[in-house]
Design a protein around this motif. Structure first.
Motif, mmCIF file in Angstrom:
data_model
loop_
_atom_site.group_PDB
_atom_site.id
_atom_site.type_symbol
_atom_site.label_atom_id
_atom_site.label_comp_id
_atom_site.label_asym_id
_atom_site.label_seq_id
_atom_site.Cartn_x
_atom_site.Cartn_y
_atom_site.Cartn_z
ATOM 1 N N CYS A 152 39.232 39.216 74.197
ATOM 2 C CA CYS A 152 38.354 40.350 73.884
ATOM 3 C C CYS A 152 37.803 40.981 75.155
ATOM 4 O O CYS A 152 37.366 42.117 75.140
ATOM 5 C CB CYS A 152 37.232 39.910 72.948
ATOM 6 S SG CYS A 152 36.023 38.815 73.707
ATOM 7 N N VAL A 182 32.912 41.610 74.493
ATOM 8 C CA VAL A 182 33.914 42.256 73.633
ATOM 9 C C VAL A 182 34.034 43.711 74.071
ATOM 10 O O VAL A 182 33.183 44.547 73.788
ATOM 11 C CB VAL A 182 33.513 42.181 72.142
ATOM 12 C CG1 VAL A 182 34.626 42.737 71.262
ATOM 13 C CG2 VAL A 182 33.205 40.741 71.754
ATOM 14 N N LYS A 206 34.787 47.472 74.388
ATOM 15 C CA LYS A 206 34.965 48.580 73.439
ATOM 16 C C LYS A 206 35.978 49.583 74.009
ATOM 17 O O LYS A 206 36.318 50.557 73.344
ATOM 18 C CB LYS A 206 33.639 49.303 73.222
ATOM 19 C CG LYS A 206 32.472 48.390 72.916
ATOM 20 C CD LYS A 206 32.197 48.337 71.434
ATOM 21 C CE LYS A 206 30.925 47.547 71.168
ATOM 22 N NZ LYS A 206 30.993 46.775 69.949
ATOM 23 N N SER A 259 38.561 42.754 67.879
ATOM 24 C CA SER A 259 37.457 43.590 68.377
ATOM 25 C C SER A 259 36.935 44.501 67.274
ATOM 26 O O SER A 259 35.718 44.676 67.136
ATOM 27 C CB SER A 259 37.888 44.389 69.609
ATOM 28 O OG SER A 259 38.941 45.274 69.297
#
Lengths: 187, 984, 95
Positions: free
Chosen positions: B670, B866, B868, B875
């Motif tokens: 992630c 995580v 973006k 995710s």
């Protein structure tokens, strides 16, 4: 030259040998191994390189090509395991990396494996108590992936009465016990 | 030696006379006897007591369908309960005991149940023991269990070994009677790979039990000759003593070979039994047929048996239960028994044939149109009463009665894939239906073809059809001449009586029970079965189901096929649990993986623990240390003070190569990996697609296109599988190559302030370990000890200045010895899993306890990892609202307010002053230990909104351990929170 | 069961690990407007047919290929076996 002494997978300084009836089981620490995986788009070139290394063709599905000094067996699509004598080819992975260049991903596998050679009259009966392989119809130079007592193995047939078995080195003792138990039971 | 009921002839070997014991009495028998035949020869008819009413019972059959003669075989650890005396092969010194009786077989106090039988009718338990509910477990069940039941267990480990084996063939033939032998001959001589299994120790089926000639010789002789001919064929494997127990998907059959059951003790190294998994292209079922009884009052006395069993005992085993016998039949085959017995010199006092047009005989008296309405004899049959066709009764003295109600094709295995047999009116029997297990065909008596000629022919024809199907040219051997008698039967199921007539003798189900079930509206045959327990005993009703169905049809006013039939299920016969386990029990339950330093650690006296399949050193006790905590604390303190060494080989290692390797890692972790420089390691968090954390580990970039990924020990296999899924299924055209290298490298953690100094002593010249040249999270391929290739990673689980060093596994033993030697000047210690665990808890590092399949990156305090900015597995779903509640669990540290309190893992966190229940739960403790550096217990756990509650005092509750005390919420990073030590 | 591996031929199912519905090959686009809904559907919504079912099996004790196996859930008859990688490519998952 470094000064660290190697151990065999079964923990001895020398390979372990067992005999039951007419069958001998020998631990063989003498293989250097490296996996060869064809890079994307290089599948043909990689197989050709491997063929050259072996002095013939790359092994097809489920087979083993034996040559000097290097041999290879099929592991998966566009993926093989190359073996060579450890004494002369401890740096097998490095050698192959140079040879294959951009055509393959090479990974040292020498000590990931333990190898046993099983030879003698009755190896088929022993294997019938070990793995779900149709051993009676398995030809010489076949390389079969299977399971022995929950341990993944490659069973390579080197002669009608001889098999070479590769399995994970860390569970070598469990595999050895399984093979020996089957030998005592079947022979 | 002459035994009371031993006849002439038979297939027993009189040159071998063996002694055996049954219930404290010694007897003699011969090689070739079964326990049942030997006991009968000795004049013993009573062999057991029935399940429910403790009625005296003797053998009813000669085979594995036996419901009555159930004994405990052997003694001590080898004792085997519920074994059929009819299939126990006699051996010298055999010991068996009757079961389900007290104090003795002849006088069984529990036979009082028989007098109370009105209370024990169908549904008795359901109706009687309903109330009060608590009484069931405490009162009723123990009493019932003691009174009713079968044999007892030895309660000792089974001393014998069991194997599992694997066979492959073109054609599996199940049963070696005339059909099976003819099929094997046809297929075998055509070159097909044949496996022929027969449950008997003497292959030949009914050829060994009958007096019919085959090809001008005795049937048994033809069978023996044919078996020899088959055994000479390299492509045929004849397996006696082998029961095919189940028909499974795609032509796979299970078979149990009783390798050593005919011996007192298995030979050294040999298994007792082998469970074979037979992969067949085709199967031919030649399992024969089973004679069914006629039901009448008191039809269960010892001495009453199948007529076919009576003649089989006489023909093959040269024995008879009594010298005066009678036959009760509804078909011509009953007369066959009478002929054979007369020929053997047994007095046949009468043949009672239910048919008014019964054949007559000059050899014996026939009562045509008669039925048996009563029998006498407390522990064995002494007299029968015949209801005569023209009225009145006649009493006949006899010690044995053969009953023939017709033959049932043995359809058991045809039902294993859900097929149900169909009714054949001419045979008055169920025959295999069209819905057979794929690849199976049926021949001989199993298919309703009852004559010897018919069986031979259908076996050969069955084989030919299969050969044609497999494109193998058939070379059909000539079949021998044999009898071809047609079936003549007039169905007759039971003699009506108001008293008890036994349908299922193993479960003590009577005709009356069936009628009662019907009265109580158990209309479905499956309900009837479960309510009465008809056919639910260990014999699965092989001899009783059809009569049960017929009686049910009669009371329901239906035809038998309208009632339907119940299913047969694997295993065909009761099967020892040991054979299913095979070699996989105790320490052989699964493979054991050993670390490269195992041998050395053993020499150090290390205590090992299982971590998945691995055995890892848990701690290394020193002389004088009596408690593990002493060893563990010392290892922690010494590592943090100087340097410690730990074998970390068991962590999964995966080689990831290829032009797209970095992009691939970007997908599976992630957090970002695309920009990780060569020569650096990064911690990575791997999510499942549902947003839950799957695993964590590190990825080291050894070259532009080459990473080494590590996994936790526990998840190595799962992670590898997942990576292959992503590689092949989600990004099939990325240039990525995966292979496990876990076993290839011996890897040691060298941790502590002196770790650099220690390693500097073994790395080769030119390897610079200074903080500047090889900083925290650096990695490199180096050489050590004068040229050995090695990998060095500066990573730390302990929170110390630490390295992990890897060498090819065969040198791992030498390396740990070298490290210990080189580290002597620093008082280096080896540390085990306990010390490792303490140090990682002190640092707030998570492991399997925290990555427990319910937690997210957010819970772990790693929510910001995580990314973006890219797509990675998990995710999107990690953004589900439910996983992002404001009061989500957060990882916290916990410290007891009272320093003497211990903190157990698994305890729950509660706010002060609330009730202790699930509704008020605030979180839970995942990992706990005693920290020798902090001088108290510490713990990691998850607490609602935990990150905002640092400094709060809450309750820690474990009702299980009687713990309820206060803990302070602290940062999970207990030790060196700034990380100065690991960057030193 | 026996799975007829496209490369290796018939292999015993005990060599394989089962995953589930082959729709897992159709991973949604993370940048779609309704990506979250699509992923929830992808992760959790399943048909449960009594009949043909396309499902993923992993040849863990074999060549480590992922396969798409078409199996009749009623009879266990297997009518088609494909390499998942080929199916993924056909399905447009190439980069």
């Amino acid at each position: 030259m470094h000064d660290l002494a190697p151990l065999c997978a079964l923990g001895g300084t020398a390979p372990h040998i067992d005999q039951v009836a007419g069958v001998t089981l020998t631990e063989n620490p003498g293989h250097a191994l490296a996996s060869v995986s064809a890079r994307l788009g290089q599948e043909i070139a990689c197989a050709e390189h491997l063929g050259t290394v072996l002095g013939g063709k790359a092994p097809g599905v489920g087979t083993w090509v034996r040559s000097e000094p290097m041999s290879a067996f099929w592991m998966g699509q566009d993926q093989w395991m190359v073996t060579a004598p450890f004494d002369t080819h401890e740096d097998l992975a490095a050698q192959l990396t140079t040879r294959f260049g951009i055509t393959a991903a090479i990974t040292e596998q020498t000590d990931a494996w333990v190898s046993f050679d099983m030879r003698g009259d009755g190896v088929e009966r022993v294997m019938q108590l070990c793995a779900n392989i149709d051993i009676e119809t398995t030809p010489v130079e076949a390389a079969v992936r299977s399971v022995i007592h929950y341990m993944g193995v490659y069973v390579l047939r080197s002669a009608p009465d001889a098999l070479t078995i590769f399995s994970a080195r860390s569970s070598a003792k469990s595999l050895h016990h399984a093979l020996l138990t089957a030998m005592r039971s079947a022979l | 030696m002459s035994l009371q009921n031993r006849l002439d002839g038979g297939l027993i070997d009189r040159s071998e006379t063996w002694s055996f014991r049954f219930d404290n009495k010694y007897y003699k028998g011969h090689k070739g006897d079964t326990l049942a035949s030997a006991l009968l020869a000795n004049g013993v008819r009573l062999m057991g007591r029935s399940f429910k009413y403790h009625r005296p019972r003797g053998p009813m059959t000669t085979g594995s369908e036996e419901p009555n003669a159930i004994v405990e075989l052997r003694e001590g650890a080898r004792k085997e309960p519920n074994t059929r005396a009819t299939t126990i092969e006699l051996y010298d010194g055999l010991r068996a005991n009757s079961q389900n009786r007290w104090p003795s077989l002849n006088f069984d106090a529990m036979a009082v149940n028989d007098l109370l039988s009105n209370f024990f009718a169908a549904g008795f338990y359901y109706k009687t023991f309903m109330w009060p509910a608590a009484f069931w477990e405490k009162v009723y069940e123990p009493i019932i269990r003691r009174a009713a039941g079968l044999g007892s267990l030895s309660l000792q480990d089974d001393p014998d070994g069991y194997d599992k084996g694997f066979l492959h063939c073109d054609l599996l033939i199940i049963g070696g009677g005339p059909a099976g032998l003819a099929a094997a001959l046809t297929a075998g001589e055509s070159g097909a790979r044949v496996v022929l299994c027969d449950e008997d120790f003497l292959v030949g089926g009914r050829l060994n039990l009958e007096t019919y000639e085959v090809g001008g010789m005795a049937g048994a002789a033809w069978a023996a000759e044919t078996v020899a001919r088959l055994q000479a064929l390299p492509n045929v494997r004849v397996m006696p003593r082998t029961t095919v127990i189940g028909a499974f998907d795609h032509g796979i059959y299970g078979a149990v070979e009783r390798v050593s059951d005919h011996l007192a003790v298995p030979e050294d190294g040999k298994p007792r039994q082998i469970l074979w998994r037979i992969t067949s292209k085709r199967a031919l079922l030649c399992a024969g047929a089973i004679e069914r009884p006629i039901v009448f009052e008191n039809n269960d006395r010892p001495g009453i048996m199948q007529a076919s069993a009576l003649r089989a005992y006489a023909n093959r085993w040269a024995t008879t239960p009594a010298q005066q016998v009678a036959i009760f039949t509804n078909n011509d085959d009953g007369h066959r028994t009478a002929y054979d017995l007369v020929a053997k010199g047994v007095k046949v006092v009468s043949v009672i044939d239910t048919r008014t047009d019964a054949p007559t005989s000059s050899e014996y008296d026939v009562i045509a149109g008669g039925v048996i309405d009563q029998t006498w004899g407390r522990l064995g049959l002494s007299q029968i009463e015949v209801k005569m066709p023209k009225g009145g009764t006649r009493r006949i003295k006899c010690g044995a009665l053969g009953v023939s109600g017709g033959w049932n094709p043995n359809v058991h295995l045809t039902c294993h894939q859900g097929g149900r047999p169909t009714w054949n009116n001419a045979l008055a029997a169920f025959v295999p239906s069209g819905t057979l297990p794929p690849g199976m065909t049926v021949a001989g008596a199993a298919n309703g073809i009852f004559s010897t000629h018919g069986a031979l022919q259908s076996g050969a024809d069955g084989a030919k059809a299969i050969l044609a199907d497999l494109a193998i040219k058939a070379s059909a051997p000539a079949l021998p001449e044999a009898e071809d008698t047609p079936v003549k039967i007039t169905p007759f199921w039971h003699v009506k009586t108001a008293k008890r007539a036994w349908v299922d003798q193993q479960n003590d189900v009577t005709a009356k029970d069936i009628k009662l079930a019907h009265q109580e509206n158990y209309v479905s045959v499956e309900h009837l079965k479960r309510y009465t327990t008809l056919g639910m005993a260990t014999d699965q009703g092989k001899t009783s189901n059809t009569a049960g169905l017929a009686i049910m049809a009669e009371v329901a006013g239906k035809a038998i096929p309208e009632v339907g039939t119940t299913m047969f299920r694997p295993p065909y016969t009761p099967t020892a649990m040991g054979v299913y386990a095979g070699r996989a029990w105790g320490m052989e339950m699964r493979p054991t993986r050993l670390t490269p330093s195992h041998k050395w650690a053993e020499e150090q006296g290390a205590v090992f623990t299982e971590a998945g399949l691995w055995l890892r050193a848990q701690w290394y006790p020193k002389p004088g240390e009596t408690h593990w905590r002493q060893s563990c604390d010392r290892e922690v303190i010494q590592t943090r003070k100087s340097v410690g060494i730990c074998d970390v080989t068991s962590l999964g290692k995966i080689d990831v190569q290829g032009a797209d390797a970095a992009a691939f890692l970007n997908t599976v972790y992630c957090n970002g990996f695309a920009k990780l420089p060569v020569g650096k390691v990064r911690y990575g968090l791997m999510l499942r697609e549902d947003g839950i954390v799957m695993d964590d580990g590190t990825a080291a970039r050894l070259a532009e296109n080459h990473f080494v990924v590590t996994t936790t020990t526990a998840k190595a296999v799962e992670v590898y599988r997942h990576l292959e899924f992503v590689r092949q299924c989600l990004c099939p055209d990325k240039d990525v190559h995966l292979i496990s290298t876990t076993d290839a490298w011996a890897q040691f953690s060298v941790a502590g302030p002196n770790s650099r100094k220690l390693l500097e002593k073994i790395v080769d010249d030119g390897v610079n370990l200074s903080n500047e040249a090889f900083p925290f999270m650096a990695c490199a391929e180096i050489t050590i000890c004068g040229g050995l290739r090695a990998r060095l990673f500066r990573i730390s689980f302990s929170g110390e200045l630490a390295y992990e060093i890897a060498v090819p596994t065969r040198y791992g033993d030498a390396l740990v010895r070298r490290l210990m030697q080189a580290g002597a000047e620093f008082d280096v210690v080896p540390y085990g899993l306990e010390a490792l665990n303490v140090m990682r808890i002190e640092k707030g590092h998570v492991t399997g306890n925290e990555l427990n399949g319910t937690t997210t990156a957010l819970n772990l305090g790693m929510g910001r990892m995580v990314s973006k900015a890219k797509d990675s597995i998990g995710s999107t779903l990690s953004e589900r609202p439910g996983l992002n509640e404001p009061d989500a669990l957060k990882l916290v540290g916990l410290r007891p307010v009272n320093k003497d309190h211990m903190v157990p893992a698994g305890a729950h966190l509660m706010s002060k002053g609330t009730k202790v229940d699930a509704v008020h739960g605030q979180g839970y403790v995942t990992s706990a230990c005693y920290s020798p550096n902090l001088g108290c217990h510490i713990a990691l756990g998850f607490l609602k909104s935990g990150d905002t509650r640092i400094g709060e005092t809450i309750r820690l509750v474990s009702p299980l351990m009687g713990v309820d005390h206060e803990v302070e919420v602290v940062s999970p990073n207990f030790f060196d929170p700034e990380g100065e030590r690991l960057r030193a | 069961m026996i799975i007829n591996h496209p490369l290796l031929g018939p292999r015993d199912s005990s060599e394989f690990v089962y995953l589930g519905d082959a729709r897992l090959l159709n991973r949604p686009d993370w940048q779609a407007d309704n990506a979250l809904e699509q992923f929830i559907d992808y992760g959790h919504t399943r048909e449960n047919p009594a009949g043909l079912h396309r499902e993923l099996w992993y040849h863990e004790q074999g060549d480590r290929s992922w396969l798409v196996v078409t199996r009749n859930t009623v009879t266990h008859e297997i009518t088609q076996v494909e390499l998942a990688r080929d199916v993924a490519r056909t399905g447009g998952r190439s980069k």
